[in-house]
Scaffold this motif. Structure first.
Motif, PDB file in Angstrom:
ATOM      1  N   PRO A  61     -65.358  79.366  58.214  1.00  0.00           N
ATOM      2  CA  PRO A  61     -64.040  79.820  58.656  1.00  0.00           C
ATOM      3  C   PRO A  61     -63.568  81.049  57.874  1.00  0.00           C
ATOM      4  CG  PRO A  61     -63.890  77.700  57.543  1.00  0.00           C
ATOM      5  CD  PRO A  61     -65.332  78.037  57.659  1.00  0.00           C
ATOM      6  N   ASP A  62     -63.894  81.146  56.617  1.00  0.00           N
ATOM      7  CA  ASP A  62     -63.598  82.306  55.787  1.00  0.00           C
ATOM      8  C   ASP A  62     -64.865  82.651  55.031  1.00  0.00           C
ATOM      9  OD1 ASP A  62     -60.796  80.751  55.834  1.00  0.00           O
ATOM     10  OD2 ASP A  62     -60.450  82.899  55.567  1.00  0.00           O
ATOM     11  N   LEU A  63     -65.018  83.916  54.707  1.00  0.00           N
ATOM     12  CA  LEU A  63     -66.207  84.364  54.000  1.00  0.00           C
ATOM     13  C   LEU A  63     -65.776  84.963  52.676  1.00  0.00           C
ATOM     14  CD1 LEU A  63     -69.296  84.866  54.163  1.00  0.00           C
ATOM     15  CD2 LEU A  63     -68.732  87.129  55.069  1.00  0.00           C
ATOM     16  N   ILE A  64     -66.288  84.417  51.598  1.00  0.00           N
ATOM     17  CA  ILE A  64     -66.015  84.966  50.271  1.00  0.00           C
ATOM     18  C   ILE A  64     -67.150  85.925  49.949  1.00  0.00           C
ATOM     19  CG2 ILE A  64     -65.741  84.478  47.819  1.00  0.00           C
ATOM     20  CD1 ILE A  64     -64.632  81.722  48.633  1.00  0.00           C
ATOM     21  N   MET A  65     -66.784  87.170  49.707  1.00  0.00           N
ATOM     22  CA  MET A  65     -67.749  88.226  49.433  1.00  0.00           C
ATOM     23  C   MET A  65     -67.754  88.548  47.955  1.00  0.00           C
ATOM     24  SD  MET A  65     -69.815  90.557  50.208  1.00  0.00           S
ATOM     25  CE  MET A  65     -70.393  92.071  49.522  1.00  0.00           C
ATOM     26  N   PHE A  66     -68.918  88.423  47.323  1.00  0.00           N
ATOM     27  CA  PHE A  66     -69.082  88.791  45.924  1.00  0.00           C
ATOM     28  C   PHE A  66     -69.475  90.260  45.894  1.00  0.00           C
ATOM     29  CE2 PHE A  66     -69.226  84.285  45.813  1.00  0.00           C
ATOM     30  CZ  PHE A  66     -68.720  83.928  44.584  1.00  0.00           C
ATOM     31  N   ASP A  67     -68.487  91.118  45.628  1.00  0.00           N
ATOM     32  CA  ASP A  67     -68.662  92.555  45.672  1.00  0.00           C
ATOM     33  C   ASP A  67     -69.291  93.022  44.365  1.00  0.00           C
ATOM     34  OD1 ASP A  67     -68.490  95.052  46.728  1.00  0.00           O
ATOM     35  OD2 ASP A  67     -66.334  95.263  46.457  1.00  0.00           O
ATOM     36  N   CYS A  68     -70.424  93.711  44.472  1.00  0.00           N
ATOM     37  CA  CYS A  68     -71.197  94.032  43.288  1.00  0.00           C
ATOM     38  C   CYS A  68     -71.962  95.341  43.502  1.00  0.00           C
ATOM     39  CB  CYS A  68     -72.180  92.878  43.060  1.00  0.00           C
ATOM     40  SG  CYS A  68     -73.025  92.883  41.497  1.00  0.00           S
ATOM     41  N   SER A  69     -72.084  96.145  42.472  1.00  0.00           N
ATOM     42  CA  SER A  69     -72.852  97.386  42.574  1.00  0.00           C
ATOM     43  C   SER A  69     -74.349  97.078  42.602  1.00  0.00           C
ATOM     44  CB  SER A  69     -72.543  98.305  41.387  1.00  0.00           C
ATOM     45  OG  SER A  69     -73.149  97.789  40.207  1.00  0.00           O
ATOM     46  N   MET A  70     -75.115  98.011  43.127  1.00  0.00           N
ATOM     47  CA  MET A  70     -76.574  97.856  43.156  1.00  0.00           C
ATOM     48  C   MET A  70     -77.129  97.718  41.743  1.00  0.00           C
ATOM     49  SD  MET A  70     -77.978  97.709  46.088  1.00  0.00           S
ATOM     50  CE  MET A  70     -77.607  98.024  47.783  1.00  0.00           C
ATOM     51  N   ASP A  71     -76.623  98.524  40.805  1.00  0.00           N
ATOM     52  CA  ASP A  71     -77.103  98.439  39.421  1.00  0.00           C
ATOM     53  C   ASP A  71     -76.864  97.049  38.838  1.00  0.00           C
ATOM     54  OD1 ASP A  71     -78.021 101.047  39.334  1.00  0.00           O
ATOM     55  OD2 ASP A  71     -76.169 101.845  38.470  1.00  0.00           O
ATOM     56  N   ALA A  72     -75.688  96.495  39.128  1.00  0.00           N
ATOM     57  CA  ALA A  72     -75.365  95.168  38.610  1.00  0.00           C
ATOM     58  C   ALA A  72     -76.269  94.105  39.241  1.00  0.00           C
ATOM     59  CB  ALA A  72     -73.897  94.841  38.863  1.00  0.00           C
ATOM     60  N   MET A  73     -76.559  94.247  40.551  1.00  0.00           N
ATOM     61  CA  MET A  73     -77.446  93.270  41.204  1.00  0.00           C
ATOM     62  C   MET A  73     -78.854  93.339  40.636  1.00  0.00           C
ATOM     63  SD  MET A  73     -76.310  93.049  45.191  1.00  0.00           S
ATOM     64  CE  MET A  73     -75.888  94.740  45.536  1.00  0.00           C
ATOM     65  N   VAL A  74     -79.359  94.549  40.420  1.00  0.00           N
ATOM     66  CA  VAL A  74     -80.699  94.703  39.839  1.00  0.00           C
ATOM     67  C   VAL A  74     -80.740  94.043  38.467  1.00  0.00           C
ATOM     68  CG1 VAL A  74     -82.343  96.381  38.901  1.00  0.00           C
ATOM     69  CG2 VAL A  74     -81.314  96.756  41.154  1.00  0.00           C
ATOM     70  N   CYS A  75     -79.712  94.284  37.664  1.00  0.00           N
ATOM     71  CA  CYS A  75     -79.649  93.686  36.329  1.00  0.00           C
ATOM     72  C   CYS A  75     -79.551  92.164  36.419  1.00  0.00           C
ATOM     73  CB  CYS A  75     -78.466  94.268  35.568  1.00  0.00           C
ATOM     74  SG  CYS A  75     -78.481  93.867  33.821  1.00  0.00           S
ATOM     75  N   GLY A  76     -78.754  91.665  37.372  1.00  0.00           N
ATOM     76  CA  GLY A  76     -78.610  90.223  37.547  1.00  0.00           C
ATOM     77  C   GLY A  76     -79.915  89.560  37.942  1.00  0.00           C
ATOM     78  N   VAL A  77     -80.661  90.193  38.853  1.00  0.00           N
ATOM     79  CA  VAL A  77     -81.954  89.639  39.273  1.00  0.00           C
ATOM     80  C   VAL A  77     -82.946  89.699  38.121  1.00  0.00           C
ATOM     81  CG1 VAL A  77     -83.936  89.976  40.805  1.00  0.00           C
ATOM     82  CG2 VAL A  77     -81.614  90.057  41.722  1.00  0.00           C
ATOM     83  N   TRP A  78     -82.929  90.804  37.374  1.00  0.00           N
ATOM     84  CA  TRP A  78     -83.836  90.910  36.225  1.00  0.00           C
ATOM     85  C   TRP A  78     -83.573  89.774  35.248  1.00  0.00           C
ATOM     86  CZ3 TRP A  78     -83.130  91.195  31.021  1.00  0.00           C
ATOM     87  CH2 TRP A  78     -84.269  91.473  30.257  1.00  0.00           C
ATOM     88  N   HIS A  79     -82.299  89.548  34.951  1.00  0.00           N
ATOM     89  CA  HIS A  79     -81.932  88.494  33.999  1.00  0.00           C
ATOM     90  C   HIS A  79     -82.358  87.119  34.524  1.00  0.00           C
ATOM     91  CE1 HIS A  79     -79.724  86.260  31.002  1.00  0.00           C
ATOM     92  NE2 HIS A  79     -79.115  85.606  31.959  1.00  0.00           N
ATOM     93  N   ARG A  80     -82.071  86.856  35.796  1.00  0.00           N
ATOM     94  CA  ARG A  80     -82.442  85.567  36.396  1.00  0.00           C
ATOM     95  C   ARG A  80     -83.954  85.385  36.375  1.00  0.00           C
ATOM     96  NH1 ARG A  80     -80.471  85.257  42.226  1.00  0.00           N
ATOM     97  NH2 ARG A  80     -82.312  86.527  42.583  1.00  0.00           N
ATOM     98  N   GLY A  81     -84.680  86.452  36.694  1.00  0.00           N
ATOM     99  CA  GLY A  81     -86.143  86.377  36.680  1.00  0.00           C
ATOM    100  C   GLY A  81     -86.693  86.066  35.298  1.00  0.00           C
ATOM    101  N   GLN A  82     -86.042  86.600  34.262  1.00  0.00           N
ATOM    102  CA  GLN A  82     -86.466  86.322  32.894  1.00  0.00           C
ATOM    103  C   GLN A  82     -86.250  84.865  32.524  1.00  0.00           C
ATOM    104  OE1 GLN A  82     -87.971  88.563  30.698  1.00  0.00           O
ATOM    105  NE2 GLN A  82     -88.116  89.724  32.597  1.00  0.00           N
ATOM    106  N   LYS A  83     -85.153  84.289  33.028  1.00  0.00           N
ATOM    107  CA  LYS A  83     -84.817  82.900  32.703  1.00  0.00           C
ATOM    108  C   LYS A  83     -85.567  81.896  33.564  1.00  0.00           C
ATOM    109  CE  LYS A  83     -80.632  81.618  32.062  1.00  0.00           C
ATOM    110  NZ  LYS A  83     -79.212  81.383  32.290  1.00  0.00           N
ATOM    111  N   GLU A  84     -85.652  82.172  34.870  1.00  0.00           N
ATOM    112  CA  GLU A  84     -86.144  81.169  35.810  1.00  0.00           C
ATOM    113  C   GLU A  84     -87.553  81.436  36.316  1.00  0.00           C
ATOM    114  OE1 GLU A  84     -83.247  80.552  38.898  1.00  0.00           O
ATOM    115  OE2 GLU A  84     -81.587  80.660  37.486  1.00  0.00           O
ATOM    116  N   HIS A  85     -88.087  82.622  36.064  1.00  0.00           N
ATOM    117  CA  HIS A  85     -89.449  82.981  36.473  1.00  0.00           C
ATOM    118  C   HIS A  85     -89.703  82.697  37.954  1.00  0.00           C
ATOM    119  CE1 HIS A  85     -90.122  83.521  32.217  1.00  0.00           C
ATOM    120  NE2 HIS A  85     -89.662  82.304  32.020  1.00  0.00           N
TER     121      HIS A  85
END
Length: 158
Positions: A61-85
């Motif tokens: 019914p409503d959509l919550i959008m997590f607004d994020c820059s490309m640089d921040a997403m790349v960094c977030g994925v890098w960090h997650r990949g380091q932790k969770e492989h």
């Protein structure tokens, strides 16, 4: 909704805990399905490795959008990949995922915005370069501010 590595899974778990919601995240069941030796498992695995979106069922019914820059997403994925492989956090899947997110999600976001159903949540400022080993990824105050934004949006939707 948000791009890869923007923190939507983390914040959804936090909101679910605070408000007693049931968090149905697809971050674990989908990779588990992709490991199955079935036709659907193979199709799921192929889609995820290509960084594409899996088909969705229904409409929120409503959509919550997590607004994020490309640089921040790349960094977030890098960090997650380091932790969770996770296999899907490799560079090629990330590049495809970012491109897919950008092109395929835009019409969805536009539609929700035109119907006044889009709720934006800004993401915390993430470092543009990885932190040295042992250092905390996000400052505690930044994480708290981000969670406070999520709670504010959640409370307005209730």
């Amino acid at each position: 909704m948000g791009g890869p590595g923007c923190g939507k899974g983390t914040q959804c778990k936090n909101v679910a805990t605070k408000y007693g919601f049931c968090h149905v995240g697809l971050g674990q069941p989908l990779p588990q399905e992709g490991q199955c030796s079935t036709q659907r498992g193979g199709e799921t695995r192929d889609v995820m490795l290509q960084g594409l979106l899996l088909p969705a069922v229904g409409r929120a019914p409503d959509l919550i959008m997590f607004d994020c820059s490309m640089d921040a997403m790349v960094c977030g994925v890098w960090h997650r990949g380091q932790k969770e492989h996770r296999v899907r956090d490799c560079e090629s899947a990330l590049c495809e995922g970012l491109e897919t997110y950008d092109t395929l999600c835009e019409p969805v976001l536009t539609s929700y915005q035109q119907n006044n159903l889009l709720r934006n949540v800004g993401t915390p400022c993430l470092p543009l370069t990885p932190n040295p080993p042992g250092e905390q990824y996000l400052g505690r105050s930044s994480s708290r501010r981000h969670f406070a934004q999520c709670c504010s949006v959640t409370e307005r939707l209730q």
